[in-house]
Scaffold this motif. Structure first.
Motif, PDB file in Angstrom:
ATOM      1  N   ALA A  86       0.848  -1.190   0.000  1.00 30.90           N
ATOM      2  CA  ALA A  86       0.000   0.000   0.000  1.00 30.90           C
ATOM      3  C   ALA A  86       0.887   1.245   0.000  1.00 30.90           C
ATOM      4  CB  ALA A  86      -0.915   0.000   1.221  1.00 30.90           C
ATOM      5  N   VAL A  87       0.374   2.320  -0.588  1.00 28.91           N
ATOM      6  CA  VAL A  87       1.161   3.549  -0.764  1.00 28.91           C
ATOM      7  C   VAL A  87       0.599   4.650   0.137  1.00 28.91           C
ATOM      8  CG1 VAL A  87       1.929   5.302  -2.406  1.00 28.91           C
ATOM      9  CG2 VAL A  87       1.689   2.912  -3.146  1.00 28.91           C
ATOM     10  N   GLU A  88       1.476   5.230   0.937  1.00 30.85           N
ATOM     11  CA  GLU A  88       1.066   6.317   1.812  1.00 30.85           C
ATOM     12  C   GLU A  88       0.613   7.518   0.984  1.00 30.85           C
ATOM     13  OE1 GLU A  88       2.653   8.762   5.761  1.00 30.85           O
ATOM     14  OE2 GLU A  88       4.028   7.451   4.637  1.00 30.85           O
ATOM     15  N   GLY A  89      -0.497   8.116   1.378  1.00 28.88           N
ATOM     16  CA  GLY A  89      -1.054   9.252   0.654  1.00 28.88           C
ATOM     17  C   GLY A  89      -2.009   8.854  -0.449  1.00 28.88           C
ATOM     18  N   VAL A  90      -1.953   7.613  -0.869  1.00 29.20           N
ATOM     19  CA  VAL A  90      -2.861   7.094  -1.904  1.00 29.20           C
ATOM     20  C   VAL A  90      -3.818   6.078  -1.300  1.00 29.20           C
ATOM     21  CG1 VAL A  90      -3.010   5.828  -4.088  1.00 29.20           C
ATOM     22  CG2 VAL A  90      -1.150   7.460  -3.714  1.00 29.20           C
ATOM     23  N   ASP A  91      -3.265   5.118  -0.581  1.00 28.23           N
ATOM     24  CA  ASP A  91      -4.072   4.056   0.021  1.00 28.23           C
ATOM     25  C   ASP A  91      -4.387   4.313   1.492  1.00 28.23           C
ATOM     26  OD1 ASP A  91      -4.041   2.399  -2.329  1.00 28.23           O
ATOM     27  OD2 ASP A  91      -1.958   1.944  -1.870  1.00 28.23           O
ATOM     28  N   PHE A  92      -3.538   5.061   2.154  1.00 31.82           N
ATOM     29  CA  PHE A  92      -3.720   5.284   3.592  1.00 31.82           C
ATOM     30  C   PHE A  92      -3.034   6.574   4.008  1.00 31.82           C
ATOM     31  CE2 PHE A  92       0.326   3.199   3.224  1.00 31.82           C
ATOM     32  CZ  PHE A  92       1.112   3.786   4.202  1.00 31.82           C
ATOM     33  N   GLN A  93      -3.397   7.047   5.199  1.00 31.53           N
ATOM     34  CA  GLN A  93      -2.776   8.229   5.790  1.00 31.53           C
ATOM     35  C   GLN A  93      -2.502   7.952   7.266  1.00 31.53           C
ATOM     36  OE1 GLN A  93      -5.920  11.032   5.244  1.00 31.53           O
ATOM     37  NE2 GLN A  93      -5.615  11.275   3.039  1.00 31.53           N
ATOM     38  N   ILE A  94      -1.339   8.342   7.733  1.00 29.71           N
ATOM     39  CA  ILE A  94      -1.062   8.302   9.172  1.00 29.71           C
ATOM     40  C   ILE A  94      -1.610   9.603   9.750  1.00 29.71           C
ATOM     41  CG2 ILE A  94       0.689   8.103  10.962  1.00 29.71           C
ATOM     42  CD1 ILE A  94       2.492   6.761   8.903  1.00 29.71           C
ATOM     43  N   VAL A  95      -2.588   9.504  10.630  1.00 33.06           N
ATOM     44  CA  VAL A  95      -3.302  10.690  11.112  1.00 33.06           C
ATOM     45  C   VAL A  95      -2.340  11.685  11.756  1.00 33.06           C
ATOM     46  CG1 VAL A  95      -5.114  11.517  12.655  1.00 33.06           C
ATOM     47  CG2 VAL A  95      -5.433   9.371  11.385  1.00 33.06           C
ATOM     48  N   ALA A  96      -1.476  11.212  12.637  1.00 36.49           N
ATOM     49  CA  ALA A  96      -0.441  12.061  13.247  1.00 36.49           C
ATOM     50  C   ALA A  96       0.848  11.243  13.255  1.00 36.49           C
ATOM     51  CB  ALA A  96      -0.830  12.474  14.661  1.00 36.49           C
ATOM     52  N   PRO A  97       1.736  11.466  12.294  1.00 31.20           N
ATOM     53  CA  PRO A  97       2.937  10.632  12.173  1.00 31.20           C
ATOM     54  C   PRO A  97       3.879  10.709  13.370  1.00 31.20           C
ATOM     55  CG  PRO A  97       2.530  11.883  10.163  1.00 31.20           C
ATOM     56  CD  PRO A  97       1.637  12.440  11.204  1.00 31.20           C
ATOM     57  N   GLU A  98       3.785  11.778  14.151  1.00 28.90           N
ATOM     58  CA  GLU A  98       4.657  11.942  15.321  1.00 28.90           C
ATOM     59  C   GLU A  98       3.824  12.277  16.536  1.00 28.90           C
ATOM     60  OE1 GLU A  98       9.034  13.586  15.446  1.00 28.90           O
ATOM     61  OE2 GLU A  98       7.620  15.264  15.561  1.00 28.90           O
ATOM     62  N   VAL A  99       4.047  11.558  17.633  1.00 27.53           N
ATOM     63  CA  VAL A  99       3.296  11.810  18.868  1.00 27.53           C
ATOM     64  C   VAL A  99       4.270  12.040  20.008  1.00 27.53           C
ATOM     65  CG1 VAL A  99       1.335  10.417  18.117  1.00 27.53           C
ATOM     66  CG2 VAL A  99       3.151   9.364  19.472  1.00 27.53           C
ATOM     67  N   THR A 100       3.770  12.684  21.058  1.00 28.83           N
ATOM     68  CA  THR A 100       4.574  12.969  22.239  1.00 28.83           C
ATOM     69  C   THR A 100       4.241  11.985  23.345  1.00 28.83           C
ATOM     70  OG1 THR A 100       4.639  15.335  21.707  1.00 28.83           O
ATOM     71  CG2 THR A 100       5.144  14.707  23.983  1.00 28.83           C
ATOM     72  N   VAL A 101       5.292  11.373  23.898  1.00 24.02           N
ATOM     73  CA  VAL A 101       5.142  10.541  25.094  1.00 24.02           C
ATOM     74  C   VAL A 101       5.662  11.372  26.266  1.00 24.02           C
ATOM     75  CG1 VAL A 101       5.698   8.354  26.213  1.00 24.02           C
ATOM     76  CG2 VAL A 101       5.536   8.460  23.718  1.00 24.02           C
ATOM     77  N   ASN A 102       4.797  11.691  27.193  1.00 27.56           N
ATOM     78  CA  ASN A 102       5.162  12.570  28.295  1.00 27.56           C
ATOM     79  C   ASN A 102       5.884  11.817  29.402  1.00 27.56           C
ATOM     80  OD1 ASN A 102       4.019  15.033  27.257  1.00 27.56           O
ATOM     81  ND2 ASN A 102       1.989  14.171  27.700  1.00 27.56           N
ATOM     82  N   ALA A 103       6.526  12.569  30.275  1.00 25.58           N
ATOM     83  CA  ALA A 103       7.222  11.980  31.419  1.00 25.58           C
ATOM     84  C   ALA A 103       6.245  11.151  32.248  1.00 25.58           C
ATOM     85  CB  ALA A 103       7.845  13.086  32.266  1.00 25.58           C
ATOM     86  N   GLY A 104       6.690   9.973  32.642  1.00 31.24           N
ATOM     87  CA  GLY A 104       5.850   9.079  33.439  1.00 31.24           C
ATOM     88  C   GLY A 104       5.018   8.122  32.619  1.00 31.24           C
ATOM     89  N   GLN A 105       4.900   8.369  31.328  1.00 27.75           N
ATOM     90  CA  GLN A 105       4.135   7.478  30.468  1.00 27.75           C
ATOM     91  C   GLN A 105       5.028   6.350  29.926  1.00 27.75           C
ATOM     92  OE1 GLN A 105       2.451  10.079  27.474  1.00 27.75           O
ATOM     93  NE2 GLN A 105       0.609  10.444  28.691  1.00 27.75           N
ATOM     94  N   ILE A 106       4.378   5.277  29.482  1.00 22.33           N
ATOM     95  CA  ILE A 106       5.139   4.132  28.966  1.00 22.33           C
ATOM     96  C   ILE A 106       4.715   3.770  27.537  1.00 22.33           C
ATOM     97  CG2 ILE A 106       5.649   3.125  31.222  1.00 22.33           C
ATOM     98  CD1 ILE A 106       3.302   1.200  30.742  1.00 22.33           C
ATOM     99  N   GLY A 107       4.154   4.715  26.814  1.00 26.89           N
ATOM    100  CA  GLY A 107       3.804   4.431  25.427  1.00 26.89           C
ATOM    101  C   GLY A 107       2.664   5.284  24.926  1.00 26.89           C
ATOM    102  N   GLY A 108       2.172   4.916  23.751  1.00 30.42           N
ATOM    103  CA  GLY A 108       1.096   5.670  23.133  1.00 30.42           C
ATOM    104  C   GLY A 108       0.494   4.900  21.974  1.00 30.42           C
TER     105      GLY A 108
END
Length: 268
Positions: free
Chosen positions: A80-102
């Motif tokens: 599949a091709v990005e931008g044609v078949d699918f989109q990553i809604v937010a390609p970069e996310v922030t993991v805050n202090a104390g968190q263990i993922g997202g």
């Protein structure tokens, strides 16, 4: 004396347990990885426009400070091709202090989805969190599905396979609506081997799951030593493309029988 021995034994077990618990405490790097499985399946239903697939990631331990994590596509192996078949809604996310993922969200587009699975291979990147040595690739497979719909099953079809050999690959066959709302007819008008081509047809009855059963409305008359043969069979249809796959087509009559023939048609 027995009481003293029991207290000594209990103390020893407590010390062993405490040492074990202490040994399990991890104080190293957080390390980035896909933490809820490395394979995913999704379906884009007809008429929805798109669907969202969630992809989770995590760190071995909670972060001491905020960090950015990016989801990237491995284009060398993805179909599949990005931008044609699918989109990553937010390609970069922030993991805050104390968190263990997202979690990342991937929008799968109906317009280019197909009934054959498309594959997207993802990896994780971060400038401040090192990658783990495990669970570094996430494979998402997705398909398109369509609800029960008889509308596609009419018009001109092209023969793909006919192991009975009435037709050659590429020959055209006419399909018409049947006697009931969940039936269609595969006409015999282009069959060169039977004398009753103008009146005979295969009557196909379709179930909600796409499976089909078929019978001939009258025996097909092949003449000569073969004579007349009645037809029955089973197979599947594709509600998205209208493709017809009769995987078990059976002929029987006075001259004998033949079972397990294939008759595959696609919209022309």
């Amino acid at each position: 004396m027995k009481k003293i021995a029991f207290l000594i034994l209990a103390s020893f077990i407590f010390l062993l347990s405490s040492c074990k618990d202490e040994a399990e405490v991890y104080e190293g790097q957080p390390y980035l990885h896909f933490n809820k499985g490395v394979n995913g399946e999704a379906v884009v239903k007809q008429g929805t426009g798109s669907t969202i697939a969630n992809i989770d990631f995590g760190t071995v331990q909670s972060l001491s400070g905020a960090a950015q994590v990016k989801l990237v596509v491995d284009k060398t192996v993805s179909t599949a091709v990005e931008g044609v078949d699918f989109q990553i809604v937010a390609p970069e996310v922030t993991v805050n202090a104390g968190q263990i993922g997202g979690q990342f969200q991937v929008k799968l587009l109906e317009a280019t989805a197909t009934v054959e699975a498309k594959v997207i291979v993802f990896k994780l990147q971060s400038s401040s969190i090192p990658n783990a040595t495990f669970d570094q690739t996430y494979i998402l497979r997705y398909t398109k599905s369509c609800d029960f719909n008889m509308a596609p099953f009419t018009g001109t079809y092209k023969v793909v396979t006919d192991t009975w050999e009435d037709y050659e690959a590429g020959d055209l066959v006419t399909v018409q609506p049947g006697l009931a709302a969940n039936q269609f007819k595969i006409l015999s008008t282009n069959n060169p081997y039977i004398s009753n081509a103008s009146t005979s047809y295969m009557l196909v009855t379709v179930a909600n799951d796409g499976s089909v059963q078929l019978v001939s409305n009258e025996p097909f008359n092949y003449g000569g030593t073969t004579g007349t043969l009645s037809l029955s069979g089973s197979g599947t249809v594709n509600f998205c493309t209208g493709a017809i796959n009769i995987s078990n087509l059976n002929f029987s009559g006075a001259a004998g029988s033949s079972t397990g023939n294939q008759f595959v048609l696609v919209k022309n």
